[in-house]
Design an enzyme around this catalytic site. Sequence first.
Site, mmCIF file in Angstrom:
data_model
loop_
_atom_site.group_PDB
_atom_site.id
_atom_site.type_symbol
_atom_site.label_atom_id
_atom_site.label_comp_id
_atom_site.label_asym_id
_atom_site.label_seq_id
_atom_site.Cartn_x
_atom_site.Cartn_y
_atom_site.Cartn_z
ATOM 1 N N ASP A 99 0.788 -1.231 0.000
ATOM 2 C CA ASP A 99 0.000 0.000 0.000
ATOM 3 C C ASP A 99 0.827 1.292 0.000
ATOM 4 O O ASP A 99 1.972 1.317 0.438
ATOM 5 C CB ASP A 99 -0.888 0.034 1.248
ATOM 6 N N HIS A 150 -6.518 3.130 -4.054
ATOM 7 C CA HIS A 150 -6.377 3.365 -2.608
ATOM 8 C C HIS A 150 -6.652 4.825 -2.265
ATOM 9 O O HIS A 150 -5.960 5.402 -1.434
ATOM 10 C CB HIS A 150 -4.975 2.927 -2.177
ATOM 11 N N HIS A 244 3.613 -2.028 3.196
ATOM 12 C CA HIS A 244 3.641 -0.696 2.570
ATOM 13 C C HIS A 244 4.937 -0.442 1.819
ATOM 14 O O HIS A 244 6.020 -0.744 2.325
ATOM 15 C CB HIS A 244 3.478 0.387 3.649
HETATM 16 ZN ZN LIG Z 1 -2.874 3.276 3.054
#
Ligand SMILES: [Zn+2]
Length: 277
Positions: A99, A150, A244
């Site tokens: 992410d 996102h 991430h």
């Molecule tokens: Zn995020």
Amino acid sequence: MRAGLGGAAGLALAACSRSGDPARAAGPAPEPPASAEPLRPAAVPPADPTASALPTPAPTPPAASVPVASATAPRAQPVHRLDEIMPAAPANAVALTIDDGPDDWYTPQVLKLLDRYGVQATFCVIGIYAAAFPELVSRIANAGHTICHHSMTHQQPFNRLSAGRLAEEIERPMPILEKATGIRPLLFRPPGGAWSPQIAEAVAASELTPIDWSIDPKDWTKPGSPTIITRMLAATAGDIVLCHDGGGDRSQTVRALGTVIPTLLQRGLTFVPLSVR
Ligand SMILES: [Zn+2]
């Protein structure tokens, strides 16, 4: 030397975390970056450049002939395990979701790692960064990974946005991602995993499938690569694993992935990019 966008854009991203996490609750919602293009009302679709070239407009079909089942039914909760979205996936499948990128420093490192092990993942990208690094989004997609929407600016708490802001956060990245990948995004992950009936309706109206996770190593808190490794290695078949590649210093995550990916492969697991097909 890296040329990151985060500092220049003045956008302090709070990475994904569960509702109630002090780190998330304490942070103010970031302002949209000054460099972002002016907001376009969500209700106004982009002009179709081919429309004016037509000698005569195509007849508008009667309303009764328009399919009424095209919109996705709102989900009460986002998908958090693989069998909820990919029931035909191999029994030993696990999904890696990455992410808050694309990040011009960490994303290429992650891509190199995934390529080394022949692994495909799902990148949940933020619209402003996708707009800044469209070639990176294209590179991700061309390598066979899935691009997941996102949000535009990663506003948090995402489930407390006004209806207008929510619509902007969902609609603005769509043409950016479609232009970079050639396909309309089909998956959506709300920032912070925040959820509400309003988000469910908005996501369904855009025919997006909402994606959560089942394994959260909280790598964005930078607990050290060994801790991230231990937490990610809790993954078993059917899990959707969060980590991430953007939003801050992700060197610990990149190092952890260098151990986690080969270890899970040695355990007999196979990585699948998320897909609604
Ligand atoms: Zn995020």
